[in-house]
Write an enzyme that holds these catalytic residues in place. Structure first.
Site, PDB file in Angstrom:
ATOM      1  N   ASP A 145       0.703  -1.010  -0.131  1.00 37.96           N
ATOM      2  CA  ASP A 145      -0.295  -0.292   0.080  1.00 37.96           C
ATOM      3  C   ASP A 145       0.535   1.292   0.335  1.00 37.96           C
ATOM      4  O   ASP A 145       0.947   2.615   1.111  1.00 37.96           O
ATOM      5  CB  ASP A 145      -0.939  -0.301   1.231  1.00 37.96           C
ATOM      6  CG  ASP A 145      -1.741   1.588   1.280  1.00 37.96           C
ATOM      7  OD1 ASP A 145      -1.695   1.801   0.257  1.00 37.96           O
ATOM      8  OD2 ASP A 145      -2.149   2.020   2.567  1.00 37.96           O
ATOM      9  N   ASN A 164      -2.494   3.352  12.848  1.00 41.50           N
ATOM     10  CA  ASN A 164      -3.544   2.699  12.794  1.00 41.50           C
ATOM     11  C   ASN A 164      -3.159   1.102  12.513  1.00 41.50           C
ATOM     12  O   ASN A 164      -4.026   0.377  13.041  1.00 41.50           O
ATOM     13  CB  ASN A 164      -4.762   3.233  12.225  1.00 41.50           C
ATOM     14  CG  ASN A 164      -5.932   2.466  12.091  1.00 41.50           C
ATOM     15  OD1 ASN A 164      -6.698   2.350  12.767  1.00 41.50           O
ATOM     16  ND2 ASN A 164      -5.715   1.760  10.784  1.00 41.50           N
ATOM     17  N   HIS A 165      -2.328   0.808  11.917  1.00 39.40           N
ATOM     18  CA  HIS A 165      -2.160  -0.276  12.129  1.00 39.40           C
ATOM     19  C   HIS A 165      -0.390  -0.386  11.236  1.00 39.40           C
ATOM     20  O   HIS A 165      -0.006  -0.015  11.282  1.00 39.40           O
ATOM     21  CB  HIS A 165      -3.225  -0.388  10.379  1.00 39.40           C
ATOM     22  CG  HIS A 165      -2.916  -0.083   9.159  1.00 39.40           C
ATOM     23  ND1 HIS A 165      -3.573   1.437   8.935  1.00 39.40           N
ATOM     24  CD2 HIS A 165      -2.035   0.501   8.411  1.00 39.40           C
ATOM     25  CE1 HIS A 165      -2.924   1.744   7.406  1.00 39.40           C
ATOM     26  NE2 HIS A 165      -2.188   1.446   7.892  1.00 39.40           N
ATOM     27  N   GLN A 201      -3.183  -5.106   6.713  1.00 37.79           N
ATOM     28  CA  GLN A 201      -3.017  -3.939   7.533  1.00 37.79           C
ATOM     29  C   GLN A 201      -3.490  -4.206   8.743  1.00 37.79           C
ATOM     30  O   GLN A 201      -4.859  -3.418   9.140  1.00 37.79           O
ATOM     31  CB  GLN A 201      -3.401  -3.037   6.794  1.00 37.79           C
ATOM     32  CG  GLN A 201      -1.980  -2.083   5.531  1.00 37.79           C
ATOM     33  CD  GLN A 201      -3.433  -1.375   4.597  1.00 37.79           C
ATOM     34  OE1 GLN A 201      -3.854  -1.610   4.490  1.00 37.79           O
ATOM     35  NE2 GLN A 201      -1.655  -0.493   4.775  1.00 37.79           N
ATOM     36  N   ASP A 259      -2.186  10.250  10.102  1.00 45.10           N
ATOM     37  CA  ASP A 259      -2.855   8.764   9.445  1.00 45.10           C
ATOM     38  C   ASP A 259      -3.970   8.262   9.780  1.00 45.10           C
ATOM     39  O   ASP A 259      -4.165   7.957  10.929  1.00 45.10           O
ATOM     40  CB  ASP A 259      -1.896   7.429   8.828  1.00 45.10           C
ATOM     41  CG  ASP A 259      -2.628   6.228   7.420  1.00 45.10           C
ATOM     42  OD1 ASP A 259      -2.429   7.725   6.649  1.00 45.10           O
ATOM     43  OD2 ASP A 259      -2.432   5.057   7.781  1.00 45.10           O
ATOM     44  N   GLU A 312      -5.129  13.680   9.036  1.00 43.74           N
ATOM     45  CA  GLU A 312      -6.243  13.097   8.064  1.00 43.74           C
ATOM     46  C   GLU A 312      -7.534  12.725   8.640  1.00 43.74           C
ATOM     47  O   GLU A 312      -7.366  11.181   9.106  1.00 43.74           O
ATOM     48  CB  GLU A 312      -5.045  12.035   7.552  1.00 43.74           C
ATOM     49  CG  GLU A 312      -6.172  11.777   5.984  1.00 43.74           C
ATOM     50  CD  GLU A 312      -6.579   9.804   5.662  1.00 43.74           C
ATOM     51  OE1 GLU A 312      -6.694   9.831   4.656  1.00 43.74           O
ATOM     52  OE2 GLU A 312      -5.648   9.538   6.489  1.00 43.74           O
ATOM     53  N   HIS A 322      -1.869  12.490  -2.542  1.00 40.08           N
ATOM     54  CA  HIS A 322      -2.057  11.101  -3.208  1.00 40.08           C
ATOM     55  C   HIS A 322      -3.014   9.741  -3.462  1.00 40.08           C
ATOM     56  O   HIS A 322      -2.879   9.064  -3.743  1.00 40.08           O
ATOM     57  CB  HIS A 322      -0.333  10.684  -2.148  1.00 40.08           C
ATOM     58  CG  HIS A 322      -1.035  10.143  -1.093  1.00 40.08           C
ATOM     59  ND1 HIS A 322      -1.366  11.286  -0.203  1.00 40.08           N
ATOM     60  CD2 HIS A 322      -1.078   8.984  -0.015  1.00 40.08           C
ATOM     61  CE1 HIS A 322      -1.868  10.786   1.343  1.00 40.08           C
ATOM     62  NE2 HIS A 322      -1.370   9.486   1.145  1.00 40.08           N
TER      63      HIS A 322
END
Ligand code: NOJ
Length: 545
Positions: free
Chosen positions: A60, A102-103, A168, A200, A242, A307
């Site tokens: 990713d 987060n992951h 993830q 993120d 974000e 992105h």
């Protein structure tokens, strides 16, 4: 005015992987990026946001991290990173990094340990369920390529939670040890001299289905803790979130100045595109009206493209359809049922006037502008690439092979460079645009210079001014040190509007930026004639700054 650097910053986001390759192996690297710092200094950016560059299986684009404390060896090593930040600092450019907590990647040693042994201390770093939760197939972030948010792991003999792709797994934020690990990661990079993080997937840090949060705990408290840790370690570092959340929630994320310093204004971004599609300033006015006044030391991050796909998920269906019809009519341009995977200039039909007007608008609305690399020269997209990779092709520096990105054979370049048509590197590159005073690059450089001279757009309260044409947005931003006015014509037709700033105590206005030869204006009321997609900035009062 209490000055904080991020309110008058110009942020530029790039991916080391696709920016500049110094050793000819086909992959961008820190040494290559360092060589391009003078370009960025010339452009006038004051802060670079680096997409993830950590060791990763890279499924990713690096948002699947397998080691938080190192640099992916394809990009160099920690020494190269430090050289880069040092060189950036010498040029007055700050650096912020993506904080992706987060992951992790499923290849991260924590997940490997967690899945292989239920008694492992790492088991509880992730979120597990013995049976398949009822809502396992709801709430996927990437519809079409992601089936579920809970996936069975044979080794663990349990389901694990993942908001994003199945590789993830989400970290369990309710576990104090996980929070401790995150603090360590932040502390490590802050110690290397960075100026903060782009956080993120911020909402998912505090909204974790299936996690055992303390029932009486206010979930936002974690964000306060994160901020407090950051500020103790590095007082002028920032957290830029974000957080594509609704306006009724956003103040909680700012936490009265005690949580995130900045949040991307996704709502404005989507309404700006709707306004562009309709050639009507109404949706932008609506987004301005919907935004609550922010605490003094809080700030919006404004952007046109980034992105990811252009996410239109906050628009009503009919509105989204309008934007699709104008800017992404072909299904292959669309993604995840909600977005468009194209670069900005192609969406504008290659019309640079329109693109520059949109940049001017984005730069003059309250907030800090964030530019996606390559958009300063109007790079194109490559729809043959998968998902969001379409907008992540290598930077086009000159008309040499691979656009000057790399000396490797084209077949060895990490992602194909755009090499055909109007957006091919042969026609669209930094070298050509440097030599043309009217290129997008040079116009954007002038816009950046003027934005830096206009802190009122970063610090001031916004007021929408009356305009006599629905396609024209006139607005002003004021602080105790001055008032600035922006006038933008969203239409492809010439427009007239009456600008009257008598109520703002001004006797005259001075034009400071525009898309036509400047005029001297006396008096506080003027009939303006705007060209198609025309724009002007004015400073109230006689003083020529
Ligand atoms: C948000 C990032 O912007 C996106 O590129 C990524 O795929 C997801 N987070 C998952 O990390």
């Amino acid at each position: 005015m209490f000055e904080v650097w991020f309110k008058n910053a110009v942020i530029y986001c790039l991916d080391v992987e696709t920016y500049a390759d110094s050793n000819g192996d086909g992959v961008g690297d820190f040494a290559g990026l360092s060589e391009r710092l003078d370009y960025l200094t010339g452009l006038g950016v004051t802060c670079i946001w680096l997409l993830p560059f950590f060791p990763s299986p890279n499924r990713d684009n690096g948002y699947d991290i397998s080691n938080y404390y190192d640099v992916d060896s394809r990009f160099g090593h920690l020494g190269d990173f430090v050289e880069f930040t040092q060189k950036a600092r010498d040029r007055g450019i700050r650096v912020i990094l993506d904080l992706v907590v987060n992951h992790t990647s499923n290849q991260h040693p924590w997940f490997q340990a967690a899945r292989s042994d239920p008694k492992s201390p790492y088991r509880d770093y992730y979120i597990w369920s013995e049976s398949e939760p009822k809502d396992a197939r709801q709430g996927v972030v990437f519809p079409g390529v992601q089936d579920a948010i809970w996936t069975y792991d044979k080794q663990a003999k349990a389901y694990y939670h993942h908001r994003f792709y199945d590789f993830q797994p989400d970290l369990n934020m309710a576990n104090p040890k996980v929070r401790e690990e995150i603090r360590k990661v932040m502390g490590f990079w802050l110690e290397l001299g960075i100026s903060g993080f782009r956080v993120d997937a911020a909402p998912f840090l505090i909204d974790q289905e299936g996690a055992q949060a303390h029932p009486d705990e206010n979930p936002y408290r974690y964000l306060t803790d994160m901020r407090s840790f950051l500020s103790w370690r590095s007082p002028d570092a920032i957290l830029l979130a974000e957080a594509n959340v609704t306006m009724d929630k956003v103040l909680k994320y700012f936490g009265d100045g005690t949580r995130f310093h900045m949040i991307f204004n996704f709502y404005l971004n989507q309404h700006l595109f709707l306004s562009l599609a309709k050639q009507d300033a109404g949706p932008i006015r609506e987004a301005i009206a919907a935004a609550p006044p922010l605490p003094d030391l809080s700030q919006w991050g404004n952007f046109l493209r980034n992105h990811d796909e252009l996410d239109l998920g906050r628009l009503a269906e009919a509105e989204r359809e309008q934007v699709f019809e104008q800017f992404g009519p072909d299904p292959k341009m669309q993604l995840y049922d909600r977005g468009i995977r194209r670069r900005f200039l192609p969406m504008m039909g290659g019309d640079e006037r329109r693109a520059m007007m949109a940049f001017s608008l984005m730069f003059s609305l309250p907030g800090t502008p964030v530019i996606w690399y390559g958009d300063e020269i109007g790079m194109g997209d490559d729809l043959t690439q998968k998902e969001r990779q379409a907008v992540r092709t290598p930077m086009q520096w000159n008309p040499d092979e691979n656009g000057g990105f790399s000396t490797a054979s084209p077949k060895d370049v990490v992602r194909s460079v755009i090499s055909k048509g109007e957006y091919g590197y042969q026609k669209r590159n930094v070298m050509h645009q440097r030599r043309d005073p009217n290129s997008m690059l040079n116009r954007l450089e002038r816009l950046i210079r003027m934005r830096k001279e206009c802190p009122e757009f970063g610090y001031g309260q916004i007021a929408v001014l009356p305009s006599t044409d629905p396609a024209v947005l006139a607005h002003c931003c004021a602080t105790s040190s001055g008032t600035l006015v922006g006038v933008h014509n969203l239409s492809d037709q010439p427009k007239k509007t009456r600008l009257d700033v008598t109520d703002h105590g001004a006797k005259s206005i001075v034009e400071i930026l525009g898309d036509h030869p400047y005029e001297v204006r006396k008096g506080a009321a003027h009939d303006l004639e705007l060209e198609p997609y025309g724009f002007r900035w004015f400073r109230l009062g006689d003083d020529i700054p």
